[in-house]
Design an enzyme around this catalytic site. Structure first.
Site, mmCIF file in Angstrom:
data_model
loop_
_atom_site.group_PDB
_atom_site.id
_atom_site.type_symbol
_atom_site.label_atom_id
_atom_site.label_comp_id
_atom_site.label_asym_id
_atom_site.label_seq_id
_atom_site.Cartn_x
_atom_site.Cartn_y
_atom_site.Cartn_z
ATOM 1 N N SER A 124 1.121 -1.192 -0.012
ATOM 2 C CA SER A 124 0.302 0.130 -0.045
ATOM 3 C C SER A 124 0.630 1.160 0.084
ATOM 4 C CB SER A 124 -0.921 -0.116 1.179
ATOM 5 O OG SER A 124 -1.733 1.155 1.168
ATOM 6 N N ASP A 125 0.365 2.132 -0.719
ATOM 7 C CA ASP A 125 1.044 3.588 -0.606
ATOM 8 C C ASP A 125 0.016 4.822 -0.895
ATOM 9 O OD1 ASP A 125 4.235 4.524 -0.702
ATOM 10 O OD2 ASP A 125 2.945 5.861 -2.164
ATOM 11 N N GLN A 126 0.582 5.844 -0.299
ATOM 12 C CA GLN A 126 -0.396 6.843 -0.411
ATOM 13 C C GLN A 126 0.175 8.250 -0.870
ATOM 14 O OE1 GLN A 126 -1.930 9.024 3.453
ATOM 15 N NE2 GLN A 126 -3.706 7.899 2.967
#
Length: 201
Positions: free
Chosen positions: A77-79
């Protein structure tokens, strides 16, 4: 559900925030902190960047498995936060946090969270983009500095903790899953795990 009912689960992240969120699902998991270059490519849009990095994190973690013969489902996951063409990362310092929050005053910031699940045995990988928007209230510099001093959101993209006092900075929120703001969209994650045959109930 017995641990043997599904493949090993690995969270490809060193984030304590993502780890705490995943614990809510009451499923055993391990963590691997993949090292990847998070620099955006030329003209790469924030949503595309979040998707690419989530995929790369899952793939990098798969390459670090100590028992590659044991199938695992890896969660990457990355934001990326963006507003008016400006992209926000983790501020790192109080000065940078103040700059970020000052820029956001009265504006709507969109947080693009890429979520990617990779089965290390079959190499099947599914990826989703989970956007969530926050409209900021207008706060003065004294209030912003007080917030930063009290909550120290220096390792949070956008310089706030939505699960804490950061909620006082918002006028409204819009999106599918507010957990996205903390870094791991649990609603989409549950749906994606089911695509791999994992029913948490």
């Amino acid at each position: 559900m017995p641990d043997t009912a599904h493949p090993r689960i690995i969270l490809a992240s060193g984030s304590r925030y993502r780890r705490k969120l995943l614990q809510q699902l009451e499923i055993p998991f391990d963590c691997i902190s993949p090292e990847i270059d998070e620099t955006a490519s030329s003209l790469e849009q924030p949503d595309a960047l979040a998707l690419r990095l989530s995929k790369q994190k899952a793939q990098a973690a798969a390459n670090q498995l100590t028992s590659p013969e044991e199938p695992a489902i890896i969660i990457g996951s990355d934001q990326v936060a963006a507003c008016d063409g400006k992209v926000f990362g983790k501020p790192g310092t109080e000065e940078e946090a103040l700059k970020q929050l000052t820029w956001c005053q009265g504006k709507t910031v969109t947080f693009y969270t890429g979520l990617s699940l990779l089965h290390s045995g079959s190499s099947k990988q599914i990826t989703r983009l989970c956007p969530f928007s926050v409209t900021f209230r207008t706060r003065n510099e004294t209030q912003l500095k007080a917030y930063i001093q009290r909550e120290q959101p220096l390792d949070c993209a956008g310089s706030f903790k939505a699960e804490g006092l950061g909620i006082t900075l918002f006028k409204s929120m819009a999106g599918k899953d507010p957990n996205s703001l903390i870094g791991l969209p649990l609603i989409d994650l549950v749906e994606m795990l089911e695509e791999f045959g994992i029913d948490l109930l």
